[in-house]
Design a protein around this motif. Structure first.
Motif, PDB file in Angstrom:
ATOM      1  N   ILE A   1      29.946  -7.892  30.232  1.00  0.00           N
ATOM      2  CA  ILE A   1      29.100  -6.956  30.976  1.00  0.00           C
ATOM      3  C   ILE A   1      29.476  -5.520  30.644  1.00  0.00           C
ATOM      4  O   ILE A   1      28.622  -4.680  30.345  1.00  0.00           O
TER       5      ILE A   1
ATOM      6  N   ALA B   1      22.959 -14.748  31.539  1.00  0.00           N
ATOM      7  CA  ALA B   1      23.612 -13.958  32.583  1.00  0.00           C
ATOM      8  C   ALA B   1      23.400 -12.470  32.329  1.00  0.00           C
ATOM      9  O   ALA B   1      23.042 -11.720  33.246  1.00  0.00           O
TER      10      ALA B   1
ATOM     11  N   LEU C   1      21.192  -9.777  34.580  1.00  0.00           N
ATOM     12  CA  LEU C   1      21.696  -8.533  35.147  1.00  0.00           C
ATOM     13  C   LEU C   1      20.956  -7.325  34.585  1.00  0.00           C
ATOM     14  O   LEU C   1      21.239  -6.189  34.946  1.00  0.00           O
TER      15      LEU C   1
ATOM     16  N   TYR D   1      15.077 -12.659  34.660  1.00  0.00           N
ATOM     17  CA  TYR D   1      15.286 -11.281  35.108  1.00  0.00           C
ATOM     18  C   TYR D   1      13.997 -10.722  35.704  1.00  0.00           C
ATOM     19  O   TYR D   1      13.986 -10.190  36.808  1.00  0.00           O
TER      20      TYR D   1
ATOM     21  N   PHE E   1      23.468 -18.310  38.449  1.00  0.00           N
ATOM     22  CA  PHE E   1      22.552 -17.514  39.270  1.00  0.00           C
ATOM     23  C   PHE E   1      21.239 -18.252  39.493  1.00  0.00           C
ATOM     24  O   PHE E   1      20.589 -18.079  40.506  1.00  0.00           O
TER      25      PHE E   1
ATOM     26  N   LEU F   1      27.909 -13.381  39.291  1.00  0.00           N
ATOM     27  CA  LEU F   1      26.449 -13.467  39.315  1.00  0.00           C
ATOM     28  C   LEU F   1      25.975 -14.053  40.636  1.00  0.00           C
ATOM     29  O   LEU F   1      24.958 -13.637  41.191  1.00  0.00           O
ATOM     30  N   THR F   2      26.743 -15.051  41.132  1.00  0.00           N
ATOM     31  CA  THR F   2      26.378 -15.654  42.406  1.00  0.00           C
ATOM     32  C   THR F   2      26.345 -14.596  43.500  1.00  0.00           C
ATOM     33  O   THR F   2      25.441 -14.553  44.327  1.00  0.00           O
TER      34      THR F   2
ATOM     35  N   THR G   1      25.720 -11.469  43.244  1.00  0.00           N
ATOM     36  CA  THR G   1      24.567 -10.566  43.175  1.00  0.00           C
ATOM     37  C   THR G   1      23.329 -11.238  43.749  1.00  0.00           C
ATOM     38  O   THR G   1      22.522 -10.598  44.410  1.00  0.00           O
TER      39      THR G   1
ATOM     40  N   GLY H   1      31.626  -8.672  42.590  1.00  0.00           N
ATOM     41  CA  GLY H   1      30.515  -8.974  41.700  1.00  0.00           C
ATOM     42  C   GLY H   1      29.325  -8.082  41.999  1.00  0.00           C
ATOM     43  O   GLY H   1      28.688  -7.530  41.100  1.00  0.00           O
TER      44      GLY H   1
ATOM     45  N   TYR I   1      27.689  -5.236  39.691  1.00  0.00           N
ATOM     46  CA  TYR I   1      26.260  -5.196  39.386  1.00  0.00           C
ATOM     47  C   TYR I   1      25.697  -3.813  39.715  1.00  0.00           C
ATOM     48  O   TYR I   1      24.961  -3.212  38.912  1.00  0.00           O
TER      49      TYR I   1
END
Lengths: 631, 328
Positions: free
Chosen positions: A126, A212, A216, A231, B150, B267-268, B270, B278, B282
């Motif tokens: 990320i 992932a 995001l 997304y 997610f 991710l969970t 978010t 997390g 984000y």
């Protein structure tokens, strides 16, 4: 290619995985045929429900979701495969270099691998993507590959290290081949399965990571991938609108793709890494119940301790049954030392394990019986068998590195054999353990040691001590000293013999070392191609070997222990045990075979002089009737 | 070298790599990182925030790259991570201190539960090989393990919070409750249920496969054949022989998988707007809050490394060979 077909044939799971993968690949390739719409066209109504013209409905912007799904497969698969390839290439190069060059290089690469293994991948991804934003798909592939190579490198390094010490690689190094040639021509092909497994794992990691990152909003969200679909679905509140299929479809596709990768991996492992599993159940016995098995007349006195009769055993393989032990009849008298000899693969170990119900699947007993003091071991159920084991007979296995449980102290492993058979009192257990250790010549304080603190010879003594713990009537020893050096071997054998005489136990001793048996045994049985071809008192066998095979075997051995290579003394190979052998199994290699007889009939084993029986037409014209031939 | 010392040195080295990556990454951005950020904010950035940024990256002192690097290391050692841009002027460390307990609580508890559940099922699946249920488990586990975290979180959210309001839609607690009162605890658990379920279901499959492979490997060892020959009871073989040995490689796998699990858990958070690291990460990413982003990465890396070290120490307790430095 051939390897792939084998994997598909042998592993239904891998075949299913490949099928799934192929279906998803076709989805990507045939996208223009599967949908008339462009994935980015916004020409349709928004939030349409699935059905009718739009198989999966439309997005908030009026794009066709099914088109996005099939076109999205393209980029998703591309990212997965490319990142997987790059990561596998890095991992393979580093893993193999570490193993090949060893020393400092290995140390440095190993540390690097460990560092990348524990760095949390996704947070790093990320952060990296946040800074490298706008680099498009290729920067994402690169970042994923750079964070995902370590796992494959770790596995490859350890396997390649083991491989490097194997003979053929050592030979190539000694013969001065270039490193590149050794790595690519000698080592790489042997690691193909692992490399493939590494590729599929990293491809899965890549697909999940891309999803992932896209989710995001870190990827290039203007491109259509399964990740960016989710997304946009999330960004436009698909679930709040009740359009769950917009989220569900791409995610399901990713999960299926991942499952396909994992199943292929699973299959590769299943086929390239076959294991004999020592299961908790006893050897399967396939014999049919014959009428009144006890009706046969009692054997000659004295009553034998172990009576194996017409025993056939072997292995069930996908290519059909392999009969490694063929109609063997053999008995052991109380207090007797019986030697069982023959070259590797003649069925001697299979015989011992089958008779004691310790043959693991796919091993089975096809027919016959094995009576220990009158009790048919092949008729016992697992619970009864567990009670009889160790109390009535015990086994000494080959002195392998892992014969003792590495995480338990020796004491516990000596105790538990006795505890399992009713000895519970601590004092008695301790006293007996000390007594046993004195018996086999190990210091008592080694009871507190762990197996790795013992040498091979000491481990073997411990195993023998455990085998004697309950003073069983019979001890079966399967090449107990083969792995040890000659001096230790001799010591141990002398101790075994002394203990046998003191306790009056019977021993079945299996080895390919005939000269050793001649010295130790009361009686010797020679096995060839699953059959006992000759049986005689030891001194008689030594003085007058009758079967041509025995004679060659004697000739092949130097009188004292020689290097193991020397036993390759008989030209030719034994016949395949997968087939019926309705003739003398040795005739092809026999220098004295009688054409028209030995290759047509099967000789019966006949007692030619007192206690000396042989199955050979040179000594007796008796033909064996195949009464217990394969059903 | 003693086993634990070696592991500790690797921990330090890994930490250094993480810290250095953290230093290098902003400098990979073409041009001046701060300038690039100001450009992205298109003049919306407070001038004092610009100064804070320059300070955070050590760009205010005009020394060379090396000088900046040591200044950066010095600040890290003092626990100074700079100030958040998105939530200016809150110090980054304060934000982390607030968010970390949520994440540690959620991920810590769920990871332990997932490991125990997955390993137990993996043991069962290998030990009872050939029975329909035991053989059906691995493919199912592979599927669950291949699901994007997610995605599964979204589906749970849709079904159990949106469609039927069994669980709350987001957050970590209902507002205005007395801390540690019964209703507070109920609220805490209700909010944590769906994120926890997501993490456990998606990660237990991986542990199942790992454990199954380990058990199969152990069951092919000679000491199992020997234990069987000794006539030991099934329970004893399973406990002292199979399980004790199969657990060992699981520990190594645990260390490696932890980073992945933590990543998925981020991710969970978010998806459920769970107020942990997390979610902060984000937010930092969407707000281009680089100092916060980097500090969170460092914090997560440190936490994972410490967890790894603890696991390595436990490994040494369980395996006598490692204690004696015979194998790693």
């Amino acid at each position: 290619m051939k390897g792939l077909l084998t994997i598909l044939r042998r592993s239904p799971r891998a075949a299913f995985g490949v099928g799934l993968l192929a279906a998803l690949l076709l989805l990507a390739l045939l996208a223009p045929l599967l949908t008339p719409y462009s994935p980015t066209s916004q020409a349709f109504g928004t939030w349409l429900k699935p059905g009718g013209e739009h198989l999966l409905g439309t997005t908030a912007l009026g794009q066709d979701i099914w088109s996005q799904l099939v076109y999205g497969a393209r980029l998703t698969l591309l990212i997965g495969f490319t990142a997987g390839l790059v990561a596998t290439a890095i991992g393979t190069a580093l893993g193999l270099s570490a193993a090949y060059f060893g020393g400092r290089t290995d140390e440095a690469i190993n540390v690097l691998i460990n560092v990348f293994l524990v760095l949390p991948g996704l947070p790093l991804l990320i952060i990296a993507s946040a800074f490298l934003r706008g680099g498009g798909v290729w920067s994402i592939i690169l970042v994923i590959a750079l964070t995902g190579w370590a796992w494959g490198a770790r596995v490859l390094r350890s396997q390649a290290l083991a491989l490097r010490n194997r003979d053929f690689v050592q030979a190539a190094i000694v013969s001065g081949e270039r490193p590149a040639r050794i790595i690519f021509a000698e080592m790489l092909p042997n690691l193909a399965g692992l490399i493939a497994a590494g590729f599929f794992s990293t491809a899965l990691y890549a697909v999940l990571s891309e999803a992932a990152l896209a989710f995001l909003g870190m990827g290039d969200v203007s491109q259509v991938t399964w990740g960016t679909m989710m997304y946009w679905a999330q960004a436009r509140g698909a679930l709040l609108q009740g359009a769950w299929w917009w989220v569900a479809a791409p995610g399901l596709c990713i999960a299926l793709l991942g499952t396909a990768f994992a199943l292929v991996n699973f299959g590769i492992d299943e086929v390239t890494n076959p294991r004999v599993i020592h299961e908790a159940r006893a050897t399967r016995v396939l014999r049919r119940n014959r009428a009144a098995p006890q009706a046969e007349p009692a054997l000659e006195p004295p009553q034998p301790l172990l009576a194996i009769r017409h025993l056939s055993a072997g292995y069930v393989t996908p290519q059909g049954p392999v009969r490694a032990v063929r109609d063997v009849t053999l008995s052991v008298a109380p207090g007797e030392f019986l030697g069982l000899a023959g070259e590797s693969g003649c069925g001697k170990s299979t015989l011992a394990f089958a008779a004691t119900r310790l043959l693991d699947a796919p091993g089975v007993v096809f027919d016959g019986e094995a009576r220990l003091a009158g009790q048919d071991l092949l008729a016992l159920n697992p619970a009864e068998l567990r009670r009889v084991r160790w109390k009535d007979y015990s086994l000494v296995f080959q002195a392998s590195m892992n014969i003792l449980n590495p995480v338990l102290r020796i004491r516990e492993q000596v105790y538990d054999a006795m505890q399992a058979h009713g000895v519970q009192d601590r004092g008695r257990l301790e006293a007996r353990a000390r007594e046993l250790f004195a018996l086999v010549g190990i210091r008592e304080d080694y009871l507190n040691a762990y197996p790795h603190q013992l040498s091979g010879g000491m481990k073997q003594r411990v195993v023998i001590a455990i085998a004697l713990a309950l003073e069983p009537k019979l001890v079966v020893m399967d090449e107990p000293t083969t792995a040890l050096d000659v001096v230790v071997q001799r010591q141990i054998l002398q101790e075994i013999d002394a203990v046998r005489k003191r306790l009056g136990i019977s021993i079945v001793f299996i080895t390919h070392d005939l000269s050793l048996l001649v010295e130790m045994s009361d009686r010797i049985a020679i096995m060839y191609a699953g059959e006992v071809v000759e049986e005689a008192p030891a001194h008689e066998l030594y003085a007058q070997p009758k079967h041509p095979y025995t004679r060659r075997l004697m000739g092949a051995f130097p009188p004292l222990e020689g290097p193991r290579e020397r036993r390759e003394g008989i030209p030719g190979r034994p016949p395949s045990l997968a087939q019926d052998i309705p003739y003398c199994p040795f005739f092809e290699r026999c220098p004295n075979h009688l054409p028209g007889t030995c290759d047509v009939f099967k000789p019966a084993r006949v007692e030619v002089t007192s206690g000396h029986s042989v199955a050979c037409f040179l000594h007796s014209p008796a033909v064996k009737e195949e009464a217990y031939a394969a059903d | 070298m003693p086993y634990l010392l070696r592991k500790f040195l690797i921990l330090l080295l890994t930490l250094w790599v993480a810290v250095t990556l953290n230093f290098i990454l902003p400098r990979l951005v073409p041009g001046d990182p701060v300038g690039a950020m100001i450009a992205r904010y298109q003049g919306k950035l407070d001038p004092s925030a610009v100064d804070a940024l320059k300070l955070a990256y050590g760009l205010n002192d005009q020394g060379g790259l090396l000088g900046q690097y040591f200044a950066y290391l010095g600040k890290l050692l003092r626990g100074d991570f700079g100030r958040s841009i998105g939530q200016f002027p809150t110090p980054v460390s304060e934000i982390i201190a607030q968010a970390a307990p949520w994440t540690i609580g959620l991920i810590g508890v769920c990871t332990v539960l997932a490991v125990v559940l997955g390993s137990a099922l993996g043991l069962y699946s290998a030990w009872r090989r050939g029975q329909p249920l035991a053989d059906a488990l691995p493919p199912l586990a592979l599927f669950l393990n291949s699901m994007p975290y997610f995605w599964f979180a979204l589906l749970l959210l849709y079904l159990l919070a949106f469609k039927s309001s069994v669980f709350p839609l987001s957050g970590g607690l209902d507002p205005f409750l007395t801390p540690h009162s019964p209703t507070w605890w109920v609220s805490l658990l209700r909010h944590a249920t769906l994120p926890a379920l997501t993490i456990i279901v998606t990660s237990a499959g991986g542990w199942l496969i790992t454990m199954r492979n380990n058990v199969m490997g152990v069951m092919s060892e000679d000491y199992i054949a020997f234990a069987r020959a000794k006539g030991l009871s099934e329970g004893r073989i399973l406990n002292r022989y199979v399980l004790r040995n199969a657990l060992l490689p699981s520990f190594t796998a645990f260390g490696m998988a932890l980073g992945f699990v933590v990543g998925g858990s981020i991710l969970t958070e978010t998806v459920f707007s769970y107020p942990g690291l997390g979610l902060q990460l984000y937010n930092a990413v969407t707000n281009l809050d680089y100092p916060l982003m980097q500090a969170i990465f460092l914090y997560i890396a440190l936490a994972v490394l410490i967890a790894n070290f603890v696991v390595d120490a436990l490994y040494a307790l369980l395996d006598p060979r490692v204690r004696d430095g015979k194998a790693a």
